[in-house]
Design a protein around this motif. Structure first.
Motif, PDB file in Angstrom:
ATOM      1  N   ARG A   1       0.907  -1.433   0.198  1.00 10.95           N
ATOM      2  CA  ARG A   1      -0.240  -0.212  -0.167  1.00 10.95           C
ATOM      3  C   ARG A   1       0.680   1.248  -0.012  1.00 10.95           C
ATOM      4  N   THR A   2       2.278   1.019  -0.044  1.00 12.21           N
ATOM      5  CA  THR A   2       3.130   2.358  -0.100  1.00 12.21           C
ATOM      6  C   THR A   2       3.485   3.007  -1.406  1.00 12.21           C
ATOM      7  N   LEU A   3       2.480   1.746  -1.875  1.00 13.08           N
ATOM      8  CA  LEU A   3       3.259   2.791  -3.283  1.00 13.08           C
ATOM      9  C   LEU A   3       1.655   3.865  -4.193  1.00 13.08           C
ATOM     10  N   LEU A   4       0.798   3.390  -2.671  1.00 13.75           N
ATOM     11  CA  LEU A   4      -0.653   5.550  -2.940  1.00 13.75           C
ATOM     12  C   LEU A   4      -0.322   6.720  -2.265  1.00 13.75           C
ATOM     13  N   ASP A   5       1.100   6.162  -1.460  1.00 11.66           N
ATOM     14  CA  ASP A   5       1.517   6.974  -0.525  1.00 11.66           C
ATOM     15  C   ASP A   5       2.134   8.545  -0.886  1.00 11.66           C
ATOM     16  N   GLY A   6       1.271   9.880  -1.097  1.00  5.38           N
ATOM     17  CA  GLY A   6       2.190  11.141  -1.754  1.00  5.38           C
ATOM     18  C   GLY A   6       1.246  10.628  -3.387  1.00  5.38           C
ATOM     19  N   TRP A   7       0.644   9.778  -4.333  1.00  2.00           N
ATOM     20  CA  TRP A   7       0.290   9.892  -5.275  1.00  2.00           C
ATOM     21  C   TRP A   7      -0.350  11.129  -5.468  1.00  2.00           C
TER      22      TRP A   7
ATOM     23  N   GLU B   1       8.592   6.506 -11.015  1.00  2.00           N
ATOM     24  CA  GLU B   1       8.873   6.180  -9.972  1.00  2.00           C
ATOM     25  C   GLU B   1       9.023   4.987  -8.979  1.00  2.00           C
ATOM     26  N   VAL B   2      10.000   4.697  -8.284  1.00  2.00           N
ATOM     27  CA  VAL B   2       9.994   3.246  -7.838  1.00  2.00           C
ATOM     28  C   VAL B   2       9.645   3.209  -6.875  1.00  2.00           C
ATOM     29  N   VAL B   3       8.666   2.240  -6.467  1.00  2.07           N
ATOM     30  CA  VAL B   3       8.085   2.526  -4.479  1.00  2.07           C
ATOM     31  C   VAL B   3       9.306   1.462  -4.094  1.00  2.07           C
ATOM     32  N   GLY B   4       9.849   1.089  -2.717  1.00  2.00           N
ATOM     33  CA  GLY B   4      10.738   0.364  -3.588  1.00  2.00           C
ATOM     34  C   GLY B   4       9.660  -1.083  -1.678  1.00  2.00           C
TER      35      GLY B   4
END
Length: 271
Positions: free
Chosen positions: A117-123, A185-188
């Motif tokens: 779900r960090t994929l959505l952070d600040g998107w 952007e790549v989200v780790g």
């Protein structure tokens, strides 16, 4: 979540897993005694996306099995003939997506730990995002900013609206063009990932799901060590670091080591 929907890609043939996928689509192959498709739908549900208004599943190879298994849990997009690929599958779903951003997940991606779900952070709803893991050898092909893709991406509508319902892959139609434009952007992801596309990785995902012990839903009268045994399966022999599919049989006197058993006689090495 009205401005976001999810598409779980489940149309692939799983050629590298043959002969396991000769009669069962890859998306329904079990990991930890749960079909991969169900694991993907659970991950999508973690984003708050459930039901046919917000989640779609595509199907093609042995598609009737995927359709029957999905039921009314998602909108179904059937691709007759041959799979349209990751891009073409989205192109066929453009009307259903209808202006929303899209969370795209590969059904064959096994993820554990971490939080996708960090994929959505600040998107901002404009950039393309990929979930990735850093690799030591950054000279490898197919990487994004030194990361390998781990099965989930986030696409803005403006990158989806012109996709054609024709065979093509997102890496060429969306990801690399966005990268070239400075809009990727790549989200780790700091958890565990296996793509389950080969017998070796498929077995590894199952053994990870077993957590170093046994996951047994069938009947074991023989010996079982660090293995997964599906519902209705019978193990009278000796299995070690192996997977026994639902309904499969390991007869007395048989030994499996780092292998996958389907039915009564099909054995595939996972080494």
């Amino acid at each position: 979540m009205g401005d976001l929907c999810a598409v779980v890609l489940a149309a692939g043939e799983g050629q590298r897993l043959r002969p396991l996928t000769a009669h069962l689509p890859k998306a329904l192959c079990p990991v930890g005694n749960t079909p991969l498709l169900d694991l993907a739908l659970r991950r999508v549900a973690g984003f708050g996306l459930v039901g046919p208004a917000d989640v779609a599943v595509n199907a093609s190879y042995l598609g009737e099995q995927v359709v029957a298994h999905t039921g009314d849990r998602a909108h179904l997009s059937v691709e007759p003939g041959h799979p349209l690929g990751t891009s073409g599958g989205l192109g066929k779903l453009r009307d259903w997506i209808g202006g929303r951003g899209v969370l795209v997940g590969n059904a064959d991606a096994y993820l554990a730990g971490g939080d996708p779900r960090t994929l959505l952070d600040g998107w901002d709803g404009e950039t393309v995002r990929l979930l990735g893991q850093p690799v030591a050898d950054t000279s490898r092909s197919g990487l994004f900013d030194g990361h390998r893709f781990v099965g989930f991406s986030l696409l803005p509508w403006r990158r989806v609206r012109d996709l054609a319902p024709a065979k093509a892959e997102l890496v060429r139609t969306v990801w690399r063009p966005a990268e070239a434009a400075g809009e990727l952007e790549v989200v780790g992801f700091d958890g565990v990932f296996f793509d389950t596309g080969t017998p070796h990785d498929y077995l590894a995902a199952n053994l990870h799901a077993a957590g170093g012990g046994n996951l047994v839903a069938g009947t074991v009268t023989g010996r079982c060590v660090r293995s997964v045994v599906g519902a209705g399966a019978t193990v009278a022999g000796d299995v070690t670091d192996s997977v026994v599919w639902p309904g499969a049989v390991v007869a007395a006197g048989e030994r499996l080591d780092h292998a996958i058993r389907a039915g009564r006689h099909l054995t595939v090495s996972g080494r």
